[in-house]
Design a protein around this motif. Structure first.
Motif, PDB file in Angstrom:
ATOM      1  N   ARG A 202       0.804  -1.224   0.000  1.00 43.31           N
ATOM      2  CA  ARG A 202       0.000   0.000   0.000  1.00 43.31           C
ATOM      3  C   ARG A 202       0.834   1.270   0.000  1.00 43.31           C
ATOM      4  N   PRO A 203       1.873   1.391   0.880  1.00 48.31           N
ATOM      5  CA  PRO A 203       2.650   2.632   0.831  1.00 48.31           C
ATOM      6  C   PRO A 203       3.320   2.862  -0.506  1.00 48.31           C
ATOM      7  N   LEU A 204       3.672   1.759  -1.224  1.00 51.79           N
ATOM      8  CA  LEU A 204       4.342   1.898  -2.507  1.00 51.79           C
ATOM      9  C   LEU A 204       3.408   2.441  -3.575  1.00 51.79           C
ATOM     10  N   LEU A 205       2.112   2.242  -3.394  1.00 50.08           N
ATOM     11  CA  LEU A 205       1.160   2.718  -4.389  1.00 50.08           C
ATOM     12  C   LEU A 205       1.129   4.230  -4.485  1.00 50.08           C
ATOM     13  N   ALA A 206       1.566   4.901  -3.416  1.00 51.00           N
ATOM     14  CA  ALA A 206       1.543   6.372  -3.436  1.00 51.00           C
ATOM     15  C   ALA A 206       2.403   6.931  -4.545  1.00 51.00           C
ATOM     16  N   ALA A 207       3.434   6.204  -4.935  1.00 48.47           N
ATOM     17  CA  ALA A 207       4.314   6.687  -5.998  1.00 48.47           C
ATOM     18  C   ALA A 207       3.585   6.788  -7.324  1.00 48.47           C
ATOM     19  N   ALA A 208       2.474   6.061  -7.448  1.00 49.46           N
ATOM     20  CA  ALA A 208       1.727   6.069  -8.705  1.00 49.46           C
ATOM     21  C   ALA A 208       0.585   7.056  -8.699  1.00 49.46           C
TER      22      ALA A 208
ATOM     23  N   THR B 181      -4.414   7.773   6.738  1.00 42.66           N
ATOM     24  CA  THR B 181      -3.441   7.285   7.711  1.00 42.66           C
ATOM     25  C   THR B 181      -2.326   6.474   7.073  1.00 42.66           C
ATOM     26  N   LEU B 182      -2.541   5.983   5.847  1.00 42.88           N
ATOM     27  CA  LEU B 182      -1.563   5.104   5.202  1.00 42.88           C
ATOM     28  C   LEU B 182      -0.715   5.804   4.149  1.00 42.88           C
ATOM     29  N   VAL B 183      -1.126   6.977   3.693  1.00 43.26           N
ATOM     30  CA  VAL B 183      -0.371   7.668   2.642  1.00 43.26           C
ATOM     31  C   VAL B 183      -0.116   9.122   3.060  1.00 43.26           C
ATOM     32  N   PRO B 184       0.815   9.344   3.984  1.00 44.45           N
ATOM     33  CA  PRO B 184       1.084  10.714   4.446  1.00 44.45           C
ATOM     34  C   PRO B 184       1.604  11.624   3.358  1.00 44.45           C
ATOM     35  N   ALA B 185       2.070  11.076   2.243  1.00 46.55           N
ATOM     36  CA  ALA B 185       2.493  11.933   1.121  1.00 46.55           C
ATOM     37  C   ALA B 185       1.315  12.655   0.496  1.00 46.55           C
TER      38      ALA B 185
ATOM     39  N   ILE C 176      -9.145  15.251  11.087  1.00 46.35           N
ATOM     40  CA  ILE C 176      -9.212  16.063   9.883  1.00 46.35           C
ATOM     41  C   ILE C 176      -7.851  16.046   9.197  1.00 46.35           C
ATOM     42  N   TYR C 177      -7.846  15.878   7.881  1.00 52.79           N
ATOM     43  CA  TYR C 177      -6.618  15.860   7.088  1.00 52.79           C
ATOM     44  C   TYR C 177      -6.740  16.872   5.950  1.00 52.79           C
ATOM     45  N   ARG C 178      -5.620  17.471   5.605  1.00 54.63           N
ATOM     46  CA  ARG C 178      -5.570  18.399   4.471  1.00 54.63           C
ATOM     47  C   ARG C 178      -4.917  17.690   3.294  1.00 54.63           C
ATOM     48  N   VAL C 179      -5.539  17.757   2.128  1.00 54.67           N
ATOM     49  CA  VAL C 179      -5.010  17.086   0.935  1.00 54.67           C
ATOM     50  C   VAL C 179      -3.749  17.810   0.478  1.00 54.67           C
ATOM     51  N   ARG C 180      -2.682  17.044   0.241  1.00 49.66           N
ATOM     52  CA  ARG C 180      -1.393  17.633  -0.128  1.00 49.66           C
ATOM     53  C   ARG C 180      -1.149  17.608  -1.634  1.00 49.66           C
ATOM     54  N   GLU C 181      -1.637  16.578  -2.321  1.00 46.64           N
ATOM     55  CA  GLU C 181      -1.368  16.430  -3.752  1.00 46.64           C
ATOM     56  C   GLU C 181      -2.648  16.041  -4.478  1.00 46.64           C
ATOM     57  N   LEU C 182      -2.756  16.476  -5.732  1.00 47.73           N
ATOM     58  CA  LEU C 182      -3.875  16.066  -6.580  1.00 47.73           C
ATOM     59  C   LEU C 182      -3.792  14.567  -6.831  1.00 47.73           C
ATOM     60  N   HIS C 183      -4.880  13.860  -6.567  1.00 51.61           N
ATOM     61  CA  HIS C 183      -4.876  12.420  -6.806  1.00 51.61           C
ATOM     62  C   HIS C 183      -6.303  11.892  -6.781  1.00 51.61           C
ATOM     63  N   THR C 184      -6.454  10.700  -7.344  1.00 47.01           N
ATOM     64  CA  THR C 184      -7.695   9.955  -7.206  1.00 47.01           C
ATOM     65  C   THR C 184      -7.429   8.816  -6.240  1.00 47.01           C
ATOM     66  N   SER C 185      -8.147   8.796  -5.129  1.00 48.16           N
ATOM     67  CA  SER C 185      -7.902   7.800  -4.090  1.00 48.16           C
ATOM     68  C   SER C 185      -8.342   6.425  -4.559  1.00 48.16           C
ATOM     69  N   LEU C 186      -7.542   5.452  -4.232  1.00 50.55           N
ATOM     70  CA  LEU C 186      -7.852   4.057  -4.508  1.00 50.55           C
ATOM     71  C   LEU C 186      -8.154   3.345  -3.196  1.00 50.55           C
ATOM     72  N   PRO C 187      -8.799   2.199  -3.241  1.00 50.47           N
ATOM     73  CA  PRO C 187      -9.010   1.440  -2.002  1.00 50.47           C
ATOM     74  C   PRO C 187      -7.674   1.167  -1.323  1.00 50.47           C
ATOM     75  N   GLY C 188      -7.597   1.429  -0.034  1.00 48.89           N
ATOM     76  CA  GLY C 188      -6.343   1.247   0.690  1.00 48.89           C
ATOM     77  C   GLY C 188      -5.511   2.501   0.795  1.00 48.89           C
ATOM     78  N   TRP C 189      -5.939   3.589   0.158  1.00 53.92           N
ATOM     79  CA  TRP C 189      -5.189   4.850   0.219  1.00 53.92           C
ATOM     80  C   TRP C 189      -5.775   5.780   1.278  1.00 53.92           C
ATOM     81  N   GLN C 190      -6.142   5.212   2.415  1.00 55.21           N
ATOM     82  CA  GLN C 190      -6.677   6.031   3.490  1.00 55.21           C
ATOM     83  C   GLN C 190      -5.624   7.043   3.951  1.00 55.21           C
TER      84      GLN C 190
END
Length: 248
Positions: A8-14, A239-243, A223-237
């Motif tokens: 899951r953390p590796l998916l953030a690179a995509a 808490t799991l993708v601080p990038a 509450i979280y602030r979005v840092r980068e433009l992205h489309t969230s996928l299952p598992g990209w909660q």
């Protein structure tokens, strides 16, 4: 299942790849926004990193650069008065600094406020406790402000309350070596941070949703602030993708 969690953390690179797919072209479709939330947001942060002899960041500070120099060890050696370049007009906020200073009394003045014109604001001062500190170590100075007052604390102890005339805002935060004590040029600043309270509307995080930078989402009560433009996928909660999300 274990291998899936590790990936899951590796998916953030995509993230940017998915951000340009047809899925990303739909509008933000998180759950409807709840009632507005109040969160703390960083308005200024300076750890004074940089080469020895360098000047403080001119985008953050105004003053005499010739008497303010970086030590090369993450501190600022100050022999003048600095003030923030921008003013803070929010109703609630906090300024905090860690300072070592050779001062007998009036320690609260080390971290001060000015009005938008750079002058001292008018108002009523109430002493709450003795603010004397020793000069052998760093001390933490805090100013908490509300619509009706500003309260100074030194090492967690409230020492002074200021009731401004009028609204008292916007205000500038200052580092002050000029008032009180002896040998006022002896001042080292480890960091300065200013945070403000703002009202936001957060949507509940949801998979397969386009999230834009600066938007706010709620997940598991935080509450979280979005840092980068992205489309969230299952598992990209969040808490799991601080990038992609920063907790506020």
């Amino acid at each position: 299942m274990k291998s899936a969690r590790l990936l899951r953390p590796l998916l953030a690179a995509a993230v940017f790849v998915s951000g340009v797919t047809s899925t990303a072209l739909v509008a933000d479709r998180g759950a409807p926004a709840r009632a507005a939330d109040t969160v703390s947001r960083s308005a200024l942060s300076d750890d004074f990193d940089g080469a020895r002899g360098g000047a403080p960041d001119g985008a953050k500070w105004a003053g005499d650069p010739g008497r303010a120099q970086l030590t090369g060890d993450g501190q600022l050696a100050l022999g003048t008065v600095l003030r923030t370049q921008k003013s803070f007009g929010q109703a609630y906020g906090r300024a905090e600094a860690r300072i070592r200073m050779n001062r007998v009394g009036g320690a609260w003045r080390a971290l001060g406020v000015l009005n938008q014109d750079g002058g001292l604001p008018a108002g009523k001062v109430e002493v709450l406790a003795d603010d004397r500190v020793d000069s052998d170590d760093f001390h933490t100075y805090v100013i908490d402000w509300t619509p009706t007052s500003l309260v100074w604390s030194v090492d967690g102890r409230q020492v002074l309350r200021f009731t401004p005339a009028g609204s008292g805002r916007p205000l500038l935060v200052s580092l002050n070596t000029a008032a009180g004590g002896f040998n006022p040029a002896t001042m080292l600043v480890d960091y300065v941070r200013v945070s403000v309270r703002v009202t936001v509307k957060a949507t509940t995080w949801k998979a397969r949703t386009l999230y834009r930078p600066g938007k706010y989402v709620r997940f598991e009560g935080d509450i979280y602030r979005v840092r980068e433009l992205h489309t969230s996928l299952p598992g990209w909660q969040p808490t799991l993708v601080p990038a992609l999300f920063r907790k506020v």
